[in-house]
Design a protein around this motif. Structure first.
Motif, short mmCIF file in Angstrom:
data_model
loop_
_atom_site.label_atom_id
_atom_site.label_comp_id
_atom_site.label_asym_id
_atom_site.label_seq_id
_atom_site.Cartn_x
_atom_site.Cartn_y
_atom_site.Cartn_z
N ARG A 198 21.23 -1.32 30.70
CA ARG A 198 21.52 -1.22 29.27
C ARG A 198 22.59 -2.25 28.94
O ARG A 198 23.48 -2.52 29.76
CB ARG A 198 22.03 0.18 28.90
CG ARG A 198 21.12 1.36 29.17
CD ARG A 198 20.01 1.59 28.15
NE ARG A 198 20.42 1.70 26.79
CZ ARG A 198 20.49 2.83 26.10
NH1 ARG A 198 20.21 3.96 26.67
NH2 ARG A 198 20.83 2.81 24.85
N ALA A 199 22.48 -2.78 27.79
CA ALA A 199 23.50 -3.76 27.37
C ALA A 199 24.82 -3.04 27.15
O ALA A 199 24.85 -1.94 26.61
CB ALA A 199 23.05 -4.46 26.10
N SER A 200 25.87 -3.64 27.59
CA SER A 200 27.19 -3.04 27.33
C SER A 200 27.82 -3.78 26.17
O SER A 200 27.66 -4.96 25.99
CB SER A 200 28.06 -3.10 28.58
OG SER A 200 28.26 -4.44 28.95
N VAL A 201 28.54 -3.04 25.40
CA VAL A 201 29.21 -3.61 24.23
C VAL A 201 30.63 -3.94 24.64
O VAL A 201 31.37 -3.07 25.11
CB VAL A 201 29.17 -2.63 23.04
CG1 VAL A 201 29.90 -3.21 21.85
CG2 VAL A 201 27.74 -2.24 22.72
N GLY A 202 31.03 -5.18 24.44
CA GLY A 202 32.39 -5.58 24.80
C GLY A 202 33.40 -5.08 23.81
O GLY A 202 33.14 -4.91 22.63
N ARG A 203 34.64 -4.89 24.24
CA ARG A 203 35.69 -4.39 23.36
C ARG A 203 36.47 -5.50 22.77
O ARG A 203 36.84 -6.46 23.09
CB ARG A 203 36.62 -3.49 24.12
CG ARG A 203 35.91 -2.26 24.57
CD ARG A 203 36.93 -1.38 25.23
NE ARG A 203 36.23 -0.42 26.06
CZ ARG A 203 36.71 0.70 26.38
NH1 ARG A 203 37.89 1.06 25.97
NH2 ARG A 203 36.07 1.52 27.13
N THR A 260 16.72 -3.92 30.19
CA THR A 260 17.60 -3.70 29.04
C THR A 260 16.80 -3.48 27.76
O THR A 260 17.14 -2.62 26.96
CB THR A 260 18.54 -4.91 28.86
OG1 THR A 260 19.28 -5.09 30.06
CG2 THR A 260 19.50 -4.71 27.70
N TYR A 295 16.66 7.14 25.85
CA TYR A 295 18.09 6.86 25.76
C TYR A 295 18.84 7.27 27.03
O TYR A 295 19.91 7.87 26.97
CB TYR A 295 18.71 7.54 24.52
CG TYR A 295 17.96 7.25 23.26
CD1 TYR A 295 17.93 5.97 22.74
CD2 TYR A 295 17.24 8.25 22.61
CE1 TYR A 295 17.21 5.69 21.58
CE2 TYR A 295 16.54 7.98 21.45
CZ TYR A 295 16.52 6.70 20.95
OH TYR A 295 15.82 6.42 19.81
N ARG A 351 22.82 3.96 31.40
CA ARG A 351 22.61 2.94 32.41
C ARG A 351 23.11 3.43 33.75
O ARG A 351 23.93 4.34 33.84
CB ARG A 351 23.29 1.63 32.01
CG ARG A 351 24.77 1.68 32.02
CD ARG A 351 25.31 0.34 31.61
NE ARG A 351 26.75 0.48 31.42
CZ ARG A 351 27.55 -0.53 31.38
NH1 ARG A 351 27.09 -1.76 31.50
NH2 ARG A 351 28.82 -0.34 31.19
#
Length: 174
Positions: free
Chosen positions: A169-174, A94, A137, A140
């Protein structure tokens, strides 16, 4: 002076006519001192031996070729192409932000007019003249990477093994 010119012209005419063989030439003078040359003896003539003159055959210019010959480029066959890093089944952590460098090796070296392509999941994503590609870039997930050498007509000449790389890759939460 005219007498000398006439004499020289007469000598050259006789010499050119008899250049192929050595022959006798007869010279006589008239009452005015004019010189006459002949190949036949006459009364009061002096005999002169004329030797063969050195000669050279005429130069024949070579004909220009109708069309210039096209030299075919030597056919070079590649013997190997491989990805040496990253290795198969590598995981990109990550913290790397999806960046990695793909290094390959090609033997023999890349020939003029040929190009190296980098494929990701069977799609060309970069091309150049070296076996080193910097990727940044990357999304993921799973990526199948391969190198390929193509000619000017985009015909494949050699392909590398396919390696699989996993990008975290880090996922961004909603």
């Amino acid at each position: 002076m005219n007498c000398l010119k006439a004499t020289l012209l007469s000598i050259s005419a006789i010499l050119s006519a008899t250049a192929a063989l050595a022959t006798d030439v007869y010279m006589t003078r008239d009452k005015d001192g004019n010189v006459t040359f002949s190949d036949q003896p006459s009364q009061g003539s002096e005999a002169h031996k004329v030797k063969e003159l050195p000669s050279m055959p005429a130069f024949v210019a070579p004909q220009a070729p109708q069309q210039p010959e096209q030299q075919e480029e030597p056919v070079i066959e590649y013997t190997s192409l491989g990805i040496i890093s990253p290795t198969d089944e590598t995981t990109i952590p990550t913290g790397a932000a999806g960046s990695l460098t793909v290094n390959g090796v090609l033997s023999p070296g890349l020939q003029p007019g040929h190009t190296i392509q980098l494929l990701n999941n069977d799609v060309v994503i970069d091309k150049g003249t070296t076996t080193r590609f910097k990727l940044e870039y990357m999304d993921r997930g799973e990526h199948r990477l391969q190198l390929r050498v193509v000619d000017k007509q985009d015909q494949t000449l050699i392909e590398s093994n396919t390696i699989t790389v996993y990008v975290k890759r880090a996922s961004v939460g909603r």
